[in-house]
Design a protein around this motif. Structure first.
Motif, PDB file in Angstrom:
ATOM      1  N   LYS B  56     -11.148  52.512 -49.611  1.00 57.23           N
ATOM      2  CA  LYS B  56     -11.373  51.479 -50.097  1.00 57.23           C
ATOM      3  C   LYS B  56     -12.013  50.281 -50.157  1.00 57.23           C
ATOM      4  CE  LYS B  56      -7.294  49.019 -51.925  1.00 57.23           C
ATOM      5  NZ  LYS B  56      -5.941  48.674 -51.822  1.00 57.23           N
ATOM      6  N   GLY B  57     -13.796  50.569 -50.917  1.00 55.23           N
ATOM      7  CA  GLY B  57     -14.297  48.238 -51.046  1.00 55.23           C
ATOM      8  C   GLY B  57     -13.534  47.520 -50.948  1.00 55.23           C
ATOM      9  N   SER B  58     -14.487  46.249 -50.795  1.00 56.30           N
ATOM     10  CA  SER B  58     -13.459  44.677 -50.986  1.00 56.30           C
ATOM     11  C   SER B  58     -14.397  43.998 -50.295  1.00 56.30           C
ATOM     12  CB  SER B  58     -12.019  44.896 -50.210  1.00 56.30           C
ATOM     13  OG  SER B  58     -12.203  44.653 -48.591  1.00 56.30           O
ATOM     14  N   ASN B  59     -15.218  43.004 -50.863  1.00 53.86           N
ATOM     15  CA  ASN B  59     -15.561  41.252 -50.542  1.00 53.86           C
ATOM     16  C   ASN B  59     -15.483  40.692 -51.679  1.00 53.86           C
ATOM     17  OD1 ASN B  59     -17.903  40.215 -49.118  1.00 53.86           O
ATOM     18  ND2 ASN B  59     -19.285  41.204 -50.411  1.00 53.86           N
ATOM     19  N   LYS B  60     -15.161  39.145 -50.718  1.00 51.13           N
ATOM     20  CA  LYS B  60     -15.333  38.252 -51.908  1.00 51.13           C
ATOM     21  C   LYS B  60     -13.608  38.515 -52.712  1.00 51.13           C
ATOM     22  CE  LYS B  60     -20.526  37.690 -51.165  1.00 51.13           C
ATOM     23  NZ  LYS B  60     -21.464  37.095 -51.995  1.00 51.13           N
ATOM     24  N   GLY B  61     -13.193  38.929 -52.255  1.00 53.69           N
ATOM     25  CA  GLY B  61     -11.591  39.078 -52.990  1.00 53.69           C
ATOM     26  C   GLY B  61     -11.527  40.192 -54.800  1.00 53.69           C
ATOM     27  N   PHE B  62     -13.047  40.729 -54.490  1.00 54.59           N
ATOM     28  CA  PHE B  62     -12.975  42.381 -55.364  1.00 54.59           C
ATOM     29  C   PHE B  62     -12.636  43.326 -54.375  1.00 54.59           C
ATOM     30  CE2 PHE B  62     -15.171  40.578 -59.055  1.00 54.59           C
ATOM     31  CZ  PHE B  62     -16.037  39.257 -58.369  1.00 54.59           C
ATOM     32  N   GLU B  63     -12.440  44.601 -55.071  1.00 53.49           N
ATOM     33  CA  GLU B  63     -12.286  45.658 -54.526  1.00 53.49           C
ATOM     34  C   GLU B  63     -12.715  46.609 -55.357  1.00 53.49           C
ATOM     35  OE1 GLU B  63      -7.633  44.516 -51.879  1.00 53.49           O
ATOM     36  OE2 GLU B  63      -7.481  45.171 -54.003  1.00 53.49           O
ATOM     37  N   ALA B  64     -12.886  47.812 -55.010  1.00 53.34           N
ATOM     38  CA  ALA B  64     -12.091  49.409 -55.760  1.00 53.34           C
ATOM     39  C   ALA B  64     -12.207  50.270 -54.993  1.00 53.34           C
ATOM     40  CB  ALA B  64     -13.961  49.330 -56.190  1.00 53.34           C
ATOM     41  N   THR B  65     -11.514  51.260 -55.799  1.00 50.06           N
ATOM     42  CA  THR B  65     -11.005  52.251 -54.208  1.00 50.06           C
ATOM     43  C   THR B  65     -12.127  54.014 -55.424  1.00 50.06           C
ATOM     44  OG1 THR B  65      -9.698  51.669 -54.044  1.00 50.06           O
ATOM     45  CG2 THR B  65      -9.072  54.006 -53.985  1.00 50.06           C
ATOM     46  N   TYR B  66     -12.750  54.724 -54.001  1.00 47.70           N
ATOM     47  CA  TYR B  66     -13.081  55.791 -54.592  1.00 47.70           C
ATOM     48  C   TYR B  66     -11.917  56.950 -54.642  1.00 47.70           C
ATOM     49  CZ  TYR B  66     -16.683  59.493 -53.275  1.00 47.70           C
ATOM     50  OH  TYR B  66     -17.673  60.208 -53.997  1.00 47.70           O
ATOM     51  N   ARG B  67     -11.826  57.100 -56.324  1.00 51.28           N
ATOM     52  CA  ARG B  67     -10.878  58.155 -57.041  1.00 51.28           C
ATOM     53  C   ARG B  67     -11.462  59.215 -57.159  1.00 51.28           C
ATOM     54  NH1 ARG B  67      -6.664  55.934 -54.721  1.00 51.28           N
ATOM     55  NH2 ARG B  67      -5.573  53.988 -56.124  1.00 51.28           N
ATOM     56  N   LYS B  68     -11.895  60.021 -56.054  1.00 50.49           N
ATOM     57  CA  LYS B  68     -12.506  61.457 -56.292  1.00 50.49           C
ATOM     58  C   LYS B  68     -11.422  62.360 -57.569  1.00 50.49           C
ATOM     59  CE  LYS B  68     -14.795  65.579 -54.050  1.00 50.49           C
ATOM     60  NZ  LYS B  68     -15.932  65.330 -55.143  1.00 50.49           N
ATOM     61  N   GLU B  69     -10.695  62.259 -57.784  1.00 51.89           N
ATOM     62  CA  GLU B  69      -9.709  63.738 -58.423  1.00 51.89           C
ATOM     63  C   GLU B  69      -9.846  62.403 -60.425  1.00 51.89           C
ATOM     64  OE1 GLU B  69      -8.699  61.210 -56.815  1.00 51.89           O
ATOM     65  OE2 GLU B  69      -7.105  59.499 -57.481  1.00 51.89           O
ATOM     66  N   THR B  70     -10.552  61.347 -60.856  1.00 48.74           N
ATOM     67  CA  THR B  70     -10.465  60.745 -61.782  1.00 48.74           C
ATOM     68  C   THR B  70     -11.788  60.559 -61.597  1.00 48.74           C
ATOM     69  OG1 THR B  70     -10.218  58.562 -60.645  1.00 48.74           O
ATOM     70  CG2 THR B  70      -8.423  59.588 -62.847  1.00 48.74           C
ATOM     71  N   THR B  71     -13.012  61.352 -60.339  1.00 51.63           N
ATOM     72  CA  THR B  71     -14.288  60.332 -60.482  1.00 51.63           C
ATOM     73  C   THR B  71     -14.233  58.566 -61.609  1.00 51.63           C
ATOM     74  OG1 THR B  71     -14.704  61.216 -63.048  1.00 51.63           O
ATOM     75  CG2 THR B  71     -15.012  62.559 -61.004  1.00 51.63           C
ATOM     76  N   SER B  72     -13.292  58.018 -60.412  1.00 54.70           N
ATOM     77  CA  SER B  72     -13.672  56.532 -61.185  1.00 54.70           C
ATOM     78  C   SER B  72     -13.861  55.709 -59.883  1.00 54.70           C
ATOM     79  CB  SER B  72     -12.134  56.076 -61.587  1.00 54.70           C
ATOM     80  OG  SER B  72     -11.519  56.183 -61.061  1.00 54.70           O
TER      81      SER B  72
END
Lengths: 114, 115
Positions: B56-72
């Protein structure tokens, strides 16, 4: 401020002319990348240099060329300019060229071809 | 070849609303994933990154998770501010072959936040 500098900030020229865009990478970065941003094509990778050597080419036209000098700054040369070459040109740099390495972008040079 | 697809924009939200910008990718191997932000008249700034599955990347309140199973790699923020108005780019970076470290970008999503 990313530490990557680009000059000039704006460039207006005529069709058929030649221009040179300059990029200075962050201190310590060996890899330089050039990207073109246009409304119709989005952000496209043009070319990459690593420590003075060309390493990868993307959608770069034959009218365009680049080089990286011993002090690691880079220049992108655009010749026989066409209206469609009008775009924002970004330079980015990174320490290395691995997939985990972060690329830091300069503020860009906006080229307008009239 | 590698490609990145972002949700269609523009996205318009009121201040303090929840933000999601969808990003899916196609790539061979194990790319790293990035979100960059471009404020008006400026260059791209790295917002966050993730280099392997489930990171999970995060910065300044933003987040995103690397989901390989859904390529998202969807971008989220719980409460947006007017100052978040910008263009957001999802990107991937592969290694080896002829890719050699270039970034492949999505088309960008324009976010406008109203007071």
């Amino acid at each position: 401020d990313s530490g990557v500098t680009q000059t000039p900030k704006h460039l207006i020229t005529a069709t058929g002319q030649r221009v040179t865009l300059r990029c200075s990478p962050r201190s310590g970065d060996l890899s330089v990348y050039w990207y073109q941003q246009s409304l119709d094509q989005g952000l496209q990778f043009l070319i990459q240099y690593y420590n003075g050597e060309e390493r990868a080419k993307g959608n770069i036209l034959e009218r365009f060329s680049a080089q990286q000098f011993p002090d690691l700054h880079s220049e992108l040369n655009l010749s026989s300019l066409e209206l469609g070459d009008s775009a924002l040109y970004f330079c980015a740099s990174s320490v290395d060229q691995g997939r985990r390495d972060t690329q830091y972008f300069g503020p860009g040079t906006r080229l307008t071809v009239l | 070849g590698d490609s990145v697809t972002q949700m269609e924009g523009p996205v318009t939200l009121s201040e303090e609303a929840f933000l999601t910008i969808n990003c899916t990718y196609t790539a061979t191997g194990y790319p790293s994933l990035f979100w960059y932000v471009q404020y008006p008249g400026e260059g791209l700034q790295l917002l966050l990154k993730a280099t392997k599955a489930d990171d999970k990347g995060s910065n300044k309140g933003f987040e995103a998770t690397y989901r390989k199973e859904t390529t998202s790699f969807h971008l989220e923020k719980g409460s947006v501010q007017v100052s978040d108005s910008a263009v957001y780019f999802c990107a991937l970076r592969n290694a080896g072959g002829t890719s050699y470290g270039k970034l492949t970008f999505g088309q960008g999503t324009i976010l406008t936040v109203h007071p």
